[in-house]
Design a protein around this motif. Structure first.
Motif, PDB file in Angstrom:
ATOM      1  N   ALA A   1     -13.542   0.757   2.765  1.00 21.38           N
ATOM      2  CA  ALA A   1     -12.450   1.735   2.783  1.00 21.38           C
ATOM      3  C   ALA A   1     -11.937   2.084   1.395  1.00 21.38           C
ATOM      4  CB  ALA A   1     -11.299   1.211   3.644  1.00 21.38           C
ATOM      5  N   VAL A   2     -12.501   1.515   0.325  1.00 21.07           N
ATOM      6  CA  VAL A   2     -12.000   1.765  -1.027  1.00 21.07           C
ATOM      7  C   VAL A   2     -13.156   2.105  -1.946  1.00 21.07           C
ATOM      8  CG1 VAL A   2      -9.979   0.269  -0.772  1.00 21.07           C
ATOM      9  CG2 VAL A   2     -12.129  -0.697  -1.614  1.00 21.07           C
ATOM     10  N   ASP A   3     -12.796   2.732  -3.080  1.00 19.67           N
ATOM     11  CA  ASP A   3     -13.781   3.060  -4.104  1.00 19.67           C
ATOM     12  C   ASP A   3     -13.133   2.857  -5.472  1.00 19.67           C
ATOM     13  OD1 ASP A   3     -16.109   3.818  -5.296  1.00 19.67           O
ATOM     14  OD2 ASP A   3     -16.253   5.788  -4.322  1.00 19.67           O
ATOM     15  N   GLU A   4     -13.904   3.035  -6.512  1.00 13.78           N
ATOM     16  CA  GLU A   4     -13.408   2.828  -7.877  1.00 13.78           C
ATOM     17  C   GLU A   4     -12.163   3.677  -8.140  1.00 13.78           C
ATOM     18  OE1 GLU A   4     -13.765   1.015 -11.741  1.00 13.78           O
ATOM     19  OE2 GLU A   4     -14.710   0.615  -9.809  1.00 13.78           O
ATOM     20  N   ASN A   5     -11.134   3.043  -8.722  1.00 14.18           N
ATOM     21  CA  ASN A   5      -9.874   3.682  -9.137  1.00 14.18           C
ATOM     22  C   ASN A   5      -8.989   4.109  -7.973  1.00 14.18           C
ATOM     23  OD1 ASN A   5     -10.730   3.402 -11.829  1.00 14.18           O
ATOM     24  ND2 ASN A   5     -11.745   5.405 -11.780  1.00 14.18           N
ATOM     25  N   ASP A   6      -9.326   3.711  -6.748  1.00 17.71           N
ATOM     26  CA  ASP A   6      -8.447   4.018  -5.618  1.00 17.71           C
ATOM     27  C   ASP A   6      -7.186   3.163  -5.689  1.00 17.71           C
ATOM     28  OD1 ASP A   6     -10.121   5.883  -4.601  1.00 17.71           O
ATOM     29  OD2 ASP A   6     -10.874   4.671  -2.939  1.00 17.71           O
ATOM     30  N   HIS A   7      -6.082   3.726  -5.186  1.00 24.29           N
ATOM     31  CA  HIS A   7      -4.842   2.974  -5.094  1.00 24.29           C
ATOM     32  C   HIS A   7      -4.656   2.507  -3.654  1.00 24.29           C
ATOM     33  CE1 HIS A   7      -0.472   2.214  -4.753  1.00 24.29           C
ATOM     34  NE2 HIS A   7      -0.598   1.801  -6.001  1.00 24.29           N
ATOM     35  N   VAL A   8      -4.269   1.237  -3.496  1.00 25.39           N
ATOM     36  CA  VAL A   8      -4.048   0.674  -2.166  1.00 25.39           C
ATOM     37  C   VAL A   8      -2.655   0.060  -2.117  1.00 25.39           C
ATOM     38  CG1 VAL A   8      -6.484   0.210  -1.683  1.00 25.39           C
ATOM     39  CG2 VAL A   8      -5.116  -1.509  -2.866  1.00 25.39           C
ATOM     40  N   ALA A   9      -2.082   0.083  -0.941  1.00 25.18           N
ATOM     41  CA  ALA A   9      -0.803  -0.589  -0.712  1.00 25.18           C
ATOM     42  C   ALA A   9      -1.084  -1.959  -0.106  1.00 25.18           C
ATOM     43  CB  ALA A   9       0.072   0.247   0.221  1.00 25.18           C
ATOM     44  N   ALA A  10      -0.102  -2.846  -0.189  1.00 33.39           N
ATOM     45  CA  ALA A  10      -0.273  -4.184   0.373  1.00 33.39           C
ATOM     46  C   ALA A  10      -0.555  -4.081   1.865  1.00 33.39           C
ATOM     47  CB  ALA A  10       0.978  -5.021   0.121  1.00 33.39           C
ATOM     48  N   GLY A  11      -1.611  -4.741   2.319  1.00 30.25           N
ATOM     49  CA  GLY A  11      -1.983  -4.714   3.733  1.00 30.25           C
ATOM     50  C   GLY A  11      -3.005  -3.660   4.092  1.00 30.25           C
ATOM     51  N   ASP A  12      -3.333  -2.752   3.172  1.00 30.12           N
ATOM     52  CA  ASP A  12      -4.341  -1.728   3.465  1.00 30.12           C
ATOM     53  C   ASP A  12      -5.724  -2.368   3.587  1.00 30.12           C
ATOM     54  OD1 ASP A  12      -2.439   0.196   3.427  1.00 30.12           O
ATOM     55  OD2 ASP A  12      -3.054   1.132   1.541  1.00 30.12           O
ATOM     56  N   LEU A  13      -6.533  -1.817   4.491  1.00 28.91           N
ATOM     57  CA  LEU A  13      -7.903  -2.305   4.660  1.00 28.91           C
ATOM     58  C   LEU A  13      -8.733  -1.966   3.426  1.00 28.91           C
ATOM     59  CD1 LEU A  13     -10.227  -3.452   6.460  1.00 28.91           C
ATOM     60  CD2 LEU A  13     -10.603  -1.086   7.220  1.00 28.91           C
ATOM     61  N   MET A  14      -9.449  -2.966   2.901  1.00 26.67           N
ATOM     62  CA  MET A  14     -10.370  -2.736   1.794  1.00 26.67           C
ATOM     63  C   MET A  14     -11.823  -2.704   2.295  1.00 26.67           C
ATOM     64  SD  MET A  14      -8.685  -4.736  -1.471  1.00 26.67           S
ATOM     65  CE  MET A  14      -8.826  -6.371  -0.776  1.00 26.67           C
ATOM     66  N   PHE A  15     -12.202  -3.685   3.084  1.00 18.18           N
ATOM     67  CA  PHE A  15     -13.532  -3.652   3.699  1.00 18.18           C
ATOM     68  C   PHE A  15     -13.553  -4.612   4.884  1.00 18.18           C
ATOM     69  CE2 PHE A  15     -13.750  -6.885   0.396  1.00 18.18           C
ATOM     70  CZ  PHE A  15     -14.392  -7.944   1.021  1.00 18.18           C
ATOM     71  N   ARG A  16     -14.571  -4.424   5.711  1.00 21.75           N
ATOM     72  CA  ARG A  16     -14.724  -5.269   6.893  1.00 21.75           C
ATOM     73  C   ARG A  16     -16.167  -5.730   6.976  1.00 21.75           C
ATOM     74  NH1 ARG A  16     -16.221  -4.458  12.040  1.00 21.75           N
ATOM     75  NH2 ARG A  16     -16.364  -2.195  11.725  1.00 21.75           N
ATOM     76  N   ILE A  17     -16.357  -6.993   7.258  1.00 23.20           N
ATOM     77  CA  ILE A  17     -17.682  -7.599   7.386  1.00 23.20           C
ATOM     78  C   ILE A  17     -18.099  -7.584   8.861  1.00 23.20           C
ATOM     79  CG2 ILE A  17     -18.988  -9.753   7.071  1.00 23.20           C
ATOM     80  CD1 ILE A  17     -17.177 -10.361   4.701  1.00 23.20           C
ATOM     81  N   GLU A  18     -19.379  -7.330   9.116  1.00 22.05           N
ATOM     82  CA  GLU A  18     -19.902  -7.350  10.481  1.00 22.05           C
ATOM     83  C   GLU A  18     -19.489  -8.647  11.170  1.00 22.05           C
ATOM     84  OE1 GLU A  18     -21.222  -6.707  13.895  1.00 22.05           O
ATOM     85  OE2 GLU A  18     -21.637  -5.126  12.423  1.00 22.05           O
ATOM     86  N   ASP A  19     -18.837  -8.525  12.342  1.00 24.81           N
ATOM     87  CA  ASP A  19     -18.211  -9.699  12.954  1.00 24.81           C
ATOM     88  C   ASP A  19     -18.776 -10.084  14.307  1.00 24.81           C
ATOM     89  OD1 ASP A  19     -17.289  -7.601  14.447  1.00 24.81           O
ATOM     90  OD2 ASP A  19     -15.162  -7.907  14.003  1.00 24.81           O
ATOM     91  N   ARG A  20     -19.920  -9.525  14.711  1.00 24.01           N
ATOM     92  CA  ARG A  20     -20.455  -9.871  16.031  1.00 24.01           C
ATOM     93  C   ARG A  20     -20.800 -11.357  16.121  1.00 24.01           C
ATOM     94  NH1 ARG A  20     -25.185  -5.633  16.926  1.00 24.01           N
ATOM     95  NH2 ARG A  20     -25.469  -6.172  14.720  1.00 24.01           N
ATOM     96  N   ALA A  21     -21.437 -11.889  15.092  1.00 24.98           N
ATOM     97  CA  ALA A  21     -21.782 -13.313  15.108  1.00 24.98           C
ATOM     98  C   ALA A  21     -20.519 -14.175  15.089  1.00 24.98           C
ATOM     99  CB  ALA A  21     -22.678 -13.642  13.917  1.00 24.98           C
ATOM    100  N   LEU A  22     -19.500 -13.729  14.383  1.00 27.97           N
ATOM    101  CA  LEU A  22     -18.258 -14.494  14.322  1.00 27.97           C
ATOM    102  C   LEU A  22     -17.535 -14.479  15.665  1.00 27.97           C
ATOM    103  CD1 LEU A  22     -17.012 -13.264  10.832  1.00 27.97           C
ATOM    104  CD2 LEU A  22     -18.084 -15.461  11.366  1.00 27.97           C
ATOM    105  N   LYS A  23     -17.587 -13.331  16.371  1.00 24.80           N
ATOM    106  CA  LYS A  23     -16.996 -13.274  17.702  1.00 24.80           C
ATOM    107  C   LYS A  23     -17.741 -14.188  18.665  1.00 24.80           C
ATOM    108  CE  LYS A  23     -15.049  -8.607  17.378  1.00 24.80           C
ATOM    109  NZ  LYS A  23     -15.124  -7.198  17.875  1.00 24.80           N
TER     110      LYS A  23
END
Length: 328
Positions: free
Chosen positions: A58-80
């Protein structure tokens, strides 16, 4: 007469120059300054706590994010799946803590009751001479064996309860299964990585589909909540500098911007002391060089319009007013 004026003018010029030098020396002593200063900010290294393939970025170089904003998500099927497996094991542990030993005892008790009833029946038939002595002896032996098996099952249950501990979620095996479930749920939560504070994304080279490992440094987050100036003053300038004194700050990026701050702390040693290869001065050709000591200056609240000028590592100037009493 005109020749007599030249020495007077020359003397006045010398006095004026001396006055300027005295004023400059006094000013430098009372208002020590340095241009060996840089803008500082908290730079966080973003590291995943679980490995896997990047499913969403959800982010790229020089992007601004607020606290709690999604940055990235890892595939979670195996974790589920791991969470489901751990939950099933926890449920099974809750249900089966000591259940097997109790079931064996119930079977042994039933067999004992049946053997006792058979013996009593054979004894009645023997009194009427309907069965032989050997048949009665076999029934008696079967009853005694069933009683012995019941006693052994009761002892086995007692040993199982002693090894497993309390029942329910106080049982050691159950607690272990519940802890494994909690760890699986934590790993699943770690698959979604959000910004710990507001700031700017930097040094990112990540794409959806990339495979990352736990503990791998992925990119940096430059926080924008707190800024300071790391000013390196000459050691001879520190005689009057104290924490809490006000300071005037200039940023090379924005020459027209004047910022204010206060001395937050004074470093415990010169920068060379903490370098990877400290200077070795035990030589015959040693030359004394004035050392510089880092002084951290906390910036006062910066207007929103001026925040563009604050870049981590940007050059700055700092001048401390040592005539003011240190603040709280």
């Amino acid at each position: 007469m005109r020749l007599g004026r030249k020495p007077v003018l020359a003397g006045l010029a010398v006095l004026a120059l001396a006055g300027v030098l005295v004023w400059w020396w006094t000013h430098q002593r009372v208002y020590p300054g340095t241009d060996d200063a840089y803008v500082g900010a908290h730079v966080l290294t973003v590291v995943p706590e679980v490995g896997g393939r990047i499913a969403e970025l959800a982010v790229d170089e020089n992007d601004h994010v607020a606290a709690g904003d999604l940055m990235f998500r890892i595939e979670d099927r195996a974790l589920k799946a791991a969470v489901d497996q751990a939950r099933a094991r926890a449920d099974a542990a809750l249900q089966s803590a000591g259940a097997a030993a109790e079931a064996e005892l119930d079977v042994a008790r039933a067999a004992s009751r049946e053997a006792e009833a058979d013996y009593l029946r054979q004894e009645g038939l023997f009194r009427r001479n309907d069965v032989s002595q050997s048949a009665l002896d076999r029934a008696l032996a079967a009853r005694d064996q069933a009683l012995a098996e019941e006693t052994a099952a009761a002892q086995q249950l007692a040993r199982a309860q002693a090894s497993l501990g309390d029942e329910g979620d106080r049982n050691a095996g159950v607690r272990e299964a519940l802890a494994a479930l909690q760890m699986a749920e934590i790993d699943l939560d770690h698959a979604t990585v959000t910004a710990p504070e507001s700031g700017w994304i930097a040094n990112i080279d990540l794409r959806p589909g990339s495979v990352v490992t736990a503990g791998q440094a992925l990119f940096s987050l430059v926080g924008d909540a707190e800024w300071w100036i790391e000013a390196n003053f000459k050691e001879t300038d520190l005689t009057r500098i104290r924490p809490g004194q006000p300071a005037a700050i200039g940023i090379d990026l924005c020459p027209a911007l004047d910022l204010e701050g206060r001395v937050a702390s004074i470093g415990p040693g010169a920068g060379a002391v903490f370098s990877l290869l400290p200077a070795q001065n035990a030589t015959g050709n040693w030359v004394k060089v004035t050392r510089r000591i880092p002084v951290r200056i906390a910036l006062d609240p910066v207007p929103e319009a001026a925040r563009f000028c604050l870049k981590a590592g940007a050059s700055a100037t700092a001048t401390v007013d040592t005539t003011a009493a240190p603040g709280p």
